[in-house]
Motif scaffolding. Structure first.
Motif, mmCIF file in Angstrom:
data_model
loop_
_atom_site.group_PDB
_atom_site.id
_atom_site.type_symbol
_atom_site.label_atom_id
_atom_site.label_comp_id
_atom_site.label_asym_id
_atom_site.label_seq_id
_atom_site.Cartn_x
_atom_site.Cartn_y
_atom_site.Cartn_z
ATOM 1 N N GLY A 477 -40.139 60.880 36.818
ATOM 2 C CA GLY A 477 -38.910 61.350 37.473
ATOM 3 C C GLY A 477 -37.631 60.961 36.775
ATOM 4 O O GLY A 477 -36.559 61.050 37.383
ATOM 5 N N VAL A 478 -37.685 60.506 35.522
ATOM 6 C CA VAL A 478 -36.457 60.151 34.803
ATOM 7 C C VAL A 478 -36.424 60.855 33.459
ATOM 8 O O VAL A 478 -37.439 61.326 32.941
ATOM 9 N N SER A 479 -35.229 60.927 32.872
ATOM 10 C CA SER A 479 -35.069 61.561 31.558
ATOM 11 C C SER A 479 -33.748 61.103 30.966
ATOM 12 O O SER A 479 -33.011 60.317 31.570
ATOM 13 N N GLY A 480 -33.443 61.594 29.760
ATOM 14 C CA GLY A 480 -32.157 61.335 29.132
ATOM 15 C C GLY A 480 -31.885 59.866 28.890
ATOM 16 O O GLY A 480 -32.751 59.096 28.502
ATOM 17 N N ARG A 481 -30.631 59.465 29.131
ATOM 18 C CA ARG A 481 -30.228 58.086 28.856
ATOM 19 C C ARG A 481 -30.947 57.089 29.763
ATOM 20 O O ARG A 481 -31.139 55.937 29.382
ATOM 21 N N VAL A 482 -31.343 57.535 30.972
ATOM 22 C CA VAL A 482 -32.103 56.666 31.865
ATOM 23 C C VAL A 482 -33.472 56.352 31.249
ATOM 24 O O VAL A 482 -33.954 55.224 31.306
ATOM 25 N N ALA A 483 -34.070 57.376 30.646
ATOM 26 C CA ALA A 483 -35.361 57.175 29.985
ATOM 27 C C ALA A 483 -35.232 56.154 28.860
ATOM 28 O O ALA A 483 -36.093 55.296 28.672
ATOM 29 N N GLN A 484 -34.125 56.230 28.113
ATOM 30 C CA GLN A 484 -33.903 55.277 27.029
ATOM 31 C C GLN A 484 -33.714 53.870 27.585
ATOM 32 O O GLN A 484 -34.231 52.895 27.044
ATOM 33 N N ALA A 485 -33.000 53.770 28.688
ATOM 34 C CA ALA A 485 -32.788 52.461 29.309
ATOM 35 C C ALA A 485 -34.104 51.868 29.786
ATOM 36 O O ALA A 485 -34.351 50.666 29.653
ATOM 37 N N ILE A 486 -34.961 52.713 30.383
ATOM 38 C CA ILE A 486 -36.279 52.246 30.839
ATOM 39 C C ILE A 486 -37.108 51.776 29.652
ATOM 40 O O ILE A 486 -37.793 50.752 29.709
ATOM 41 N N ALA A 487 -37.029 52.525 28.545
ATOM 42 C CA ALA A 487 -37.776 52.141 27.345
ATOM 43 C C ALA A 487 -37.338 50.768 26.865
ATOM 44 O O ALA A 487 -38.171 49.910 26.530
ATOM 45 N N GLU A 488 -36.037 50.528 26.851
ATOM 46 C CA GLU A 488 -35.530 49.231 26.401
ATOM 47 C C GLU A 488 -35.920 48.122 27.374
ATOM 48 O O GLU A 488 -36.218 46.995 26.971
ATOM 49 N N ILE A 502 -48.785 53.327 29.806
ATOM 50 C CA ILE A 502 -49.079 54.763 29.711
ATOM 51 C C ILE A 502 -47.778 55.504 29.966
ATOM 52 O O ILE A 502 -47.098 55.249 30.969
ATOM 53 N N THR A 503 -47.413 56.392 29.066
ATOM 54 C CA THR A 503 -46.113 57.053 29.205
ATOM 55 C C THR A 503 -46.165 58.497 28.729
ATOM 56 O O THR A 503 -46.995 58.875 27.897
ATOM 57 N N HIS A 504 -45.240 59.293 29.295
ATOM 58 C CA HIS A 504 -45.000 60.658 28.813
ATOM 59 C C HIS A 504 -43.599 60.774 28.231
ATOM 60 O O HIS A 504 -43.176 61.871 27.859
ATOM 61 N N LEU A 505 -42.884 59.655 28.157
ATOM 62 C CA LEU A 505 -41.520 59.663 27.634
ATOM 63 C C LEU A 505 -41.525 59.309 26.149
ATOM 64 O O LEU A 505 -42.012 58.239 25.763
ATOM 65 N N PRO A 506 -40.951 60.166 25.303
ATOM 66 C CA PRO A 506 -40.887 59.851 23.864
ATOM 67 C C PRO A 506 -40.046 58.614 23.591
ATOM 68 O O PRO A 506 -40.305 57.883 22.634
ATOM 69 N N GLN A 507 -39.043 58.345 24.436
ATOM 70 C CA GLN A 507 -38.201 57.153 24.235
ATOM 71 C C GLN A 507 -39.017 55.875 24.367
ATOM 72 O O GLN A 507 -38.824 54.923 23.600
ATOM 73 N N VAL A 508 -39.919 55.836 25.360
ATOM 74 C CA VAL A 508 -40.773 54.654 25.541
ATOM 75 C C VAL A 508 -41.759 54.537 24.387
ATOM 76 O O VAL A 508 -41.978 53.445 23.843
ATOM 77 N N ALA A 509 -42.357 55.656 23.991
ATOM 78 C CA ALA A 509 -43.324 55.644 22.889
ATOM 79 C C ALA A 509 -42.689 55.144 21.599
ATOM 80 O O ALA A 509 -43.303 54.430 20.807
ATOM 81 N N ALA A 510 -41.412 55.503 21.377
ATOM 82 C CA ALA A 510 -40.733 55.103 20.147
ATOM 83 C C ALA A 510 -40.515 53.592 20.084
ATOM 84 O O ALA A 510 -40.451 53.011 18.997
ATOM 85 N N MET A 511 -40.408 52.948 21.246
ATOM 86 C CA MET A 511 -40.163 51.497 21.281
ATOM 87 C C MET A 511 -41.439 50.678 21.087
ATOM 88 O O MET A 511 -41.391 49.448 21.024
ATOM 89 N N ALA A 512 -42.574 51.333 20.971
ATOM 90 C CA ALA A 512 -43.853 50.629 20.926
ATOM 91 C C ALA A 512 -44.025 49.833 19.646
ATOM 92 O O ALA A 512 -43.620 50.260 18.559
ATOM 93 N N ASP A 513 -44.656 48.666 19.783
ATOM 94 C CA ASP A 513 -45.085 47.898 18.611
ATOM 95 C C ASP A 513 -46.441 48.398 18.127
ATOM 96 O O ASP A 513 -46.790 48.240 16.961
ATOM 97 N N SER A 514 -47.209 48.967 19.047
ATOM 98 C CA SER A 514 -48.512 49.552 18.708
ATOM 99 C C SER A 514 -48.685 50.815 19.537
ATOM 100 O O SER A 514 -48.406 50.819 20.734
ATOM 101 N N HIS A 515 -49.141 51.888 18.900
ATOM 102 C CA HIS A 515 -49.248 53.188 19.586
ATOM 103 C C HIS A 515 -50.708 53.660 19.536
ATOM 104 O O HIS A 515 -51.279 53.864 18.458
ATOM 105 N N LEU A 516 -51.312 53.801 20.707
ATOM 106 C CA LEU A 516 -52.694 54.272 20.806
ATOM 107 C C LEU A 516 -52.695 55.702 21.332
ATOM 108 O O LEU A 516 -52.062 55.987 22.359
ATOM 109 N N TYR A 517 -53.419 56.563 20.653
ATOM 110 C CA TYR A 517 -53.513 57.964 21.081
ATOM 111 C C TYR A 517 -54.890 58.188 21.707
ATOM 112 O O TYR A 517 -55.927 57.930 21.084
#
Length: 574
Positions: A477-488, A502-517
């Motif tokens: 239910g979030v997007s935009g700058r809020v999504a970036q804030a949640i990622a941080e 587990i995420t569908h937000l690209p902002q959260v995925a970008a902050m990952a130290d390890s990314h599993l697909y």
């Protein structure tokens, strides 16, 4: 932290082993690939409710195993030691099997444990936060556990003291209620108890009497056979031409032989001693034979006595000792009922004293909670500002619970005691300036609930000491700058605890130290889930897919690169 997770025959997962790193690990993939199934498996490993439905079709059982490493002072180690579980090198190996019949087998470091113990240790290791947890914020009765969790260092001992007094008061209340029942029921109980007590007392039972009588009956019933055996045994030993006669001759010969060969002295003494022992045994046999008498009247008495005892056993216990114990309990109950007025008076006096002590303890809890409410409110405001909810006003209110028919009256006021005190904790919210504060459940949207829960998790993760925090699509239910804030914010939590998300937000995925697909494929007409650790280039492609949804273009790839570059800058220490 969770080092490795192995899953076999669980839902659509045939066999899977995943290794996890420190920091923030994100799990992404198409819907239905099995991301949440992995989190479900971890939940079961930590003591969640199991079911045969989790077992992969056609298999006998599902197997889940996880390796955790914790600090030397981690509370999970203390819990393990309390249950006799050996912990070496601060490592925990949790294992759970669920059969196709729904049975579950749990082990911690190789030791079989109950599901309750597995859950207690598991909850000290990992905190799983899923979408369903949003609902806990919507129910005011759940808010007290959140505030108490925040204030546990100051509140814990006081709450334990209060709960001990509360349990005692409720126990005495039940006794008082039982004694205060109607007179007719009490009269019936008196008649019943007096009859039972009289019946048992008239029997004049002795401890262990049934066992002793059974032994005596057995001997009397077989006295003729016993006489025959003992008499034959005695006759075989004693008399002319019998065993002892021959042995006496042997002793005489050996005695003469020792005058010739001194080395035979030991043999002579051994045979001589045996002769005297056998002679003594023969005399004992003779005495026992003389003592045996067949007494039909004694046997008849024993049979009658055992019959009476058996009749009492059917009513009051399986042994004489249990019957006597029942009599003692009945006597105590009878005395309590007969003198119930005195007992009621004493109980009421004790309960009144307990209520007053409880009120003191409850007021102490209230004061601690009020101070904790101020601190939690301030902490949540700070978190909400970083999540673009700076205009939101949040308040933790300490209210008084509503009374019930069981609430006592102290000095003319009805006090709503409950297991956790007299307080009702409720979160209030105002999302816009000028609007009145209202209960959170009446004003918050889905996106706001997500951010508030994340704010609470950010605060609690530093206090609870868990080694890992798992977020299952908390960014709904979030997007935009809020999504970036949640990622941080999620990445900030990962600095103190390992975070799986587990995420569908690209902002959260970008902050990952390890990314599993996570992906699934059909193999031999069966669906199979697999996990792949993405390289930097593969991260770019996956984030681009998350941005565009279907078609990956050069523009979305550039956008994905920018997100990763921004994330790297944000992760750099200030």
């Amino acid at each position: 932290m969770l080092i490795e997770l192995s899953i076999r025959h669980f839902a659509i997962i045939e066999e899977l082993t995943v290794q996890f790193e420190k920091g923030l690990t994100v799990l992404t993939g198409e819907t239905g690939a099995g991301k949440s199934i992995i989190i479900d498996a971890i939940g079961l490993l930590l003591g969640g409710r199991g079911s045969s439905e989790f077992v992969r079709y056609g298999e006998k059982r599902a197997e889940i195993e996880g390796l955790f490493i914790v600090g030397d002072t981690h509370p999970g180690i203390k819990k393990a030691i309390e249950y006799g579980i050996d912990v070496q090198d601060s490592m925990f190996i949790l294992r759970r099997n669920i059969t196709s019949q729904g049975k579950t087998i749990c082990r911690v470091n190789g030791k079989l444990v109950t599901l309750a113990i597995l859950r207690e240790i598991g909850q000290a290791l990992v905190d799983i936060h899923g979408q369903h947890e949003h609902q806990t914020l919507m129910h005011a009765e759940q808010h007290i556990s959140m505030l108490d969790g925040f204030a546990q260092n100051k509140l814990s001992s006081a709450l334990i003291e209060y709960q001990g007094l509360f349990r005692r008061a409720r126990q005495l209340q039940k006794q008082l209620l039982s004694l205060s029942k109607n007179e007719q029921e009490m009269a019936q109980k008196i008649d019943l108890f007096q009859y039972q007590l009289q019946e048992i007392e008239q029997a004049n039972l002795q401890p262990n009497e049934d066992h002793l009588l059974s032994q005596e009956r057995h001997k009397l019933a077989h006295s003729e056979k016993l006489f025959s055996h003992l008499q034959d045994g005695y006759s075989s030993l004693y008399g002319e031409g019998r065993g002892l006669d021959f042995l006496s001759t042997t002793v005489s010969h050996l005695e003469e032989a020792t005058t010739i060969d001194e080395e035979l002295k030991d043999l002579f003494e051994s045979v001589s001693n045996s002769y005297y022992l056998l002679e003594e045994a023969a005399f004992t046999l003779r005495d026992r034979v003389e003592q045996i008498e067949f007494d039909p009247s004694r046997l008849e008495f024993i049979e009658s006595r055992l019959h009476d005892i058996q009749r009492l056993k059917r009513k009051y216990g399986s042994t004489v000792d249990e019957i006597l114990e029942h009599a003692a309990v009945v006597e105590e109950e009878l005395d309590s009922i007969i003198h119930k007025d005195d007992r009621i008076s004493k109980l009421q006096e004790e309960i009144d004293g307990l209520w007053k002590d409880l009120l003191v303890e409850a007021k102490g809890l209230t004061e601690i909670r009020k101070q904790a409410a101020i601190e939690l409110t301030d902490a949540i405001h700070k978190q909400l500002r970083s999540l673009y909810m700076e205009k939101t006003t949040f308040d933790v209110r300490v209210l008084e619970k509503s009374t019930s028919k069981y609430s006592p009256t102290i000095d003319g006021k009805v006090i709503p005691f409950s297991h956790d005190g007299i307080d009702l904790i409720e979160f209030y919210l105002s999302t816009n300036p000028g609007e009145p504060m209202k209960p959170l459940s009446k004003v918050a949207s889905g996106g706001e609930i997500s951010r508030i829960m994340l704010a609470i998790k950010s605060i609690f993760s530093n206090q609870q000491g868990v080694t890992s925090v798992i977020f299952d699509e908390v960014d709904t239910g979030v997007s935009g700058r809020v999504a970036q804030a949640i990622a941080e914010k999620i990445h900030g939590i990962s600095l103190g605890s390992q975070v799986l998300c587990i995420t569908h937000l690209p902002q959260v995925a970008a902050m990952a130290d390890s990314h599993l697909y996570i992906q699934k494929a059909e193999e031999n007409k069966r669906v199979k889930t697999s996990v792949k650790i993405l390289t930097t280039e593969e991260k770019i492609t996956e984030i681009a897919r998350m941005i565009s949804g279907v078609e990956i273009t050069d523009l979305t790839l550039e956008h994905a690169k920018e997100l990763l570059e921004l994330a790297e800058k944000l992760k750099q220490p200030v």
